[in-house]
Design an enzyme around this catalytic site. Structure first.
Site, PDB file in Angstrom:
ATOM      1  N   LYS A  76       0.868  -1.182   0.000  1.00  0.00           N
ATOM      2  CA  LYS A  76       0.000   0.000   0.000  1.00  0.00           C
ATOM      3  C   LYS A  76       0.902   1.229   0.000  1.00  0.00           C
ATOM      4  O   LYS A  76       1.924   1.256   0.709  1.00  0.00           O
ATOM      5  CB  LYS A  76      -0.886  -0.037   1.249  1.00  0.00           C
ATOM      6  CG  LYS A  76      -1.902   1.087   1.336  1.00  0.00           C
ATOM      7  CD  LYS A  76      -2.833   0.889   2.545  1.00  0.00           C
ATOM      8  CE  LYS A  76      -3.887   1.972   2.653  1.00  0.00           C
ATOM      9  NZ  LYS A  76      -4.802   1.773   3.803  1.00  0.00           N
ATOM     10  N   SER A 151      -9.696   2.016   2.862  1.00  0.00           N
ATOM     11  CA  SER A 151      -8.830   2.759   1.997  1.00  0.00           C
ATOM     12  C   SER A 151      -7.827   1.902   1.229  1.00  0.00           C
ATOM     13  O   SER A 151      -7.185   2.412   0.308  1.00  0.00           O
ATOM     14  CB  SER A 151      -8.050   3.787   2.835  1.00  0.00           C
ATOM     15  OG  SER A 151      -7.226   3.125   3.782  1.00  0.00           O
ATOM     16  N   SER A 175      -9.987  -0.525   7.023  1.00  0.00           N
ATOM     17  CA  SER A 175      -9.449  -0.482   5.653  1.00  0.00           C
ATOM     18  C   SER A 175      -8.735  -1.729   5.156  1.00  0.00           C
ATOM     19  O   SER A 175      -8.325  -1.769   4.001  1.00  0.00           O
ATOM     20  CB  SER A 175      -8.508   0.695   5.509  1.00  0.00           C
ATOM     21  OG  SER A 175      -9.254   1.882   5.441  1.00  0.00           O
TER      22      SER A 175
HETATM   23  N1  GLN Z   1     -13.353   4.358   6.504  1.00  0.00           N
HETATM   24  C1  GLN Z   1     -12.590   4.727   7.651  1.00  0.00           C
HETATM   25  C2  GLN Z   1     -12.131   6.157   7.544  1.00  0.00           C
HETATM   26  O1  GLN Z   1     -12.396   6.727   6.552  1.00  0.00           O
HETATM   27  C3  GLN Z   1     -11.433   3.785   7.847  1.00  0.00           C
HETATM   28  C4  GLN Z   1     -10.243   4.092   7.024  1.00  0.00           C
HETATM   29  C5  GLN Z   1      -9.063   3.242   7.382  1.00  0.00           C
HETATM   30  O2  GLN Z   1      -9.182   2.203   8.043  1.00  0.00           O
HETATM   31  N2  GLN Z   1      -7.889   3.703   6.963  1.00  0.00           N
HETATM   32  O3  GLN Z   1     -11.526   6.685   8.403  1.00  0.00           O
END
Ligand code: GLN
EC number: 6.3.5.7
Length: 483
Positions: A76, A151, A175
């Site tokens: 990532k 994400s 995410s």
């Molecule tokens: N959807 C969550 C957020 O927008 C989680 C994102 C994540 O785990 N990086 O914060």
């Protein structure tokens, strides 16, 4: 070759059926051919990959072995990679070449893994749809009109499309698990502190945790083995021995106590997902597990608490991107204030700016007690709910998401609608617990995930349950058409 899992690749390399260089070339060609459809990579690292593959083949020729020696993966794009762009999905870091490797990157490279590239992601890991990336949205290989989740949407889409067997990802509020659910993968968020955050660009430091995304629990065990461990460079990393995760896969589930929270099956859950979750419960009962209804009474407060704590920490973490030290700098600043304002205003996208403003507000002197402090108290209550539940059960099971992957653009004008989709995943981050999502079936041709949560450091238990489930089901073997 592209259908092989990490475990199959390790066997093939050991039996000299193919070399790591051959496999790497095949996958790089496949990425070049298919990735334009899904946009899962921000950067490809062909030269690095071929060099690492050649070195891995030589190590094997010299008698070395290891499940990751010569295995192709991707990172990532928030794991720092020395000399290679590490963008975090943001214009702010489009020109940023990290001066060092993240611990996760260094550990996996030392184990012989081959880095094919850096995967697309929501900007600074803020999002659930991978639509906030400066490099464009990622598409779900199961239906190109739908989001892959976020994400870590790039890592998920790449693995789901069989561009590579596994990838690293991070999970601040879901995410790893949510994109795993949306793309028919297995993804594991480890216990907070199990995987080093050194060199992982911070979103919300008390919640962020790196982990594996792969097609099977067996492969998650292999990749987690290479990622986990104490790191003196990360003061929140925990000095506990790392168990042999692959050895934990084979245990029997006879007598395993599974808790199913009553609150999980409320009105917001798609009834078709509820049915698939009940099917997975029946499957685990057949394997000897015992089901018990439990309660997580503070679950309803988790989303508001998370969406105060995460932006608060983000507003602090992202203050380092000021146009001075690294990253994007605006053209011809009139003075210092103009430099800050325009570098940040032009370098960050709208979701990141929204969160910085929410976070700065929640931390401001007049509102700290009302928002941040209160959110931290809720965080403790959420944790206590889990501690009470784990006195009675060994794991907790439920849906990973209330709905399957939505259409591209469907929630982009309504951030709160997207935040509500995190309802099942964020509690594990607030409590610091490990969680896993695994394939449990399909709704309208789109994958659905079942989530398992376990007590601290019981990643092995999660992998064990998921592996036994996968030995008896075939959801995880399904492949998206066209890939
Ligand atoms: N959807 C969550 C957020 O927008 C989680 C994102 C994540 O785990 N990086 O914060």
């Amino acid at each position: 070759m592209h259908h092989m899992t990490l475990a199959e690749i390790a066997r093939g390399l050991a039996d000299k059926k193919f070399s790591s260089v051959e496999l790497t070339q095949t996958l790089l060609a496949r990425i070049a051919q298919l990735d334009p459809q899904i946009n899962s990579f921000i950067s490809l690292t062909q030269d690095l990959a071929l060099g690492q593959a050649k070195a891995a083949d030589e190590r094997r020729a010299n008698g070395e072995s290891g499940a990751l020696l010569g295995a192709p993966i991707a990172h990532k794009d928030l794991f720092c990679t020395q000399g290679i762009r590490t963008s975090c999905g943001s214009k702010m870091l489009d020109n940023f070449k990290a001066p060092y490797d993240a611990t996760v990157v260094a550990k996996l490279a030392a184990a012989g893994a081959v880095t094919l590239g850096k995967t697309n992601m929501d900007e600074f890991a803020m999002g659930s749809a991978n639509e906030s990336s400066w490099y464009g949205a990622v598409k779900n290989p199961w239906n190109l009109e739908h989001v892959p989740g976020g994400s870590s949407g790039g890592s998920a889409a790449a693995v789901a499309a069989r561009l590579l067997p596994a990838a690293t990802a991070t999970d601040t509020g879901g995410s790893i698990r949510q994109p795993a659910a949306f793309t028919n993968l297995t993804g594991l968020k480890p216990t907070y502190g199990r995987v080093s955050r050194w060199g992982m660009i911070a979103y919300a430091s008390s919640l962020d945790q790196g982990g594996p995304l792969a097609r099977t629990a067996e492969d998650c065990a292999i990749l987690l083995q290479g990622m986990a461990g104490f790191d003196p460079n990360d003061s929140t990393s925990i000095d506990e021995p790392v168990p042999d995760y692959s050895a934990s896969l084979s245990g029997s589930l006879l007598g395993l106590r599974i808790g199913v929270p009553k609150e999980y099956f409320s009105a917001g859950l798609d009834p078709r997902i509820a049915e698939l979750i009940h099917n997975s419960i029946k499957e685990l009962e057949k394997l000897g597990a015992v089901i018990k209804e439990i309660n997580l009474p503070n679950m309803q407060h988790a989303i508001p608490a998370y969406y105060v704590i995460a932006p608060a920490e983000a507003s602090s973490n992202l203050s380092r991107f000021d146009g001075v030290r690294f990253g994007y700098r605006c053209e011809n600043p009139a003075n210092l204030e103009d430099l800050y304002k325009r570098s940040r205003g032009e370098g960050f996208g709208s979701e990141v700016q929204r969160r910085i403003m929410v976070g700065a507000y929640a931390l401001s002197a007049g509102y700290y007690d009302a928002y941040y402090l209160k959110a931290q108290k809720i965080r403790r209550l959420v944790k206590n709910d889990f501690m009470t539940a784990f006195n009675e059960v060994d794991i907790i099971l439920g849906p990973t998401t209330p709905n399957p992957a939505w259409k591209l653009g469907a929630k982009s004008s309504d951030p709160v609608a997207a935040y509500l989709e995190d309802v099942y995943t964020i509690t594990a981050n607030l409590a610091g617990l490990p969680g896993l999502s695994m394939p449990a079936g399909f709704v309208d041709g789109l994958p659905v995930g079942v989530q398992l949560l376990a007590p601290y450091f019981q990643e092995g238990r999660l992998l064990n349950v998921a592996h036994q489930y996968q030995l008896n089901t075939d959801w995880h073997t399904r492949t998206p058409t066209g890939f």
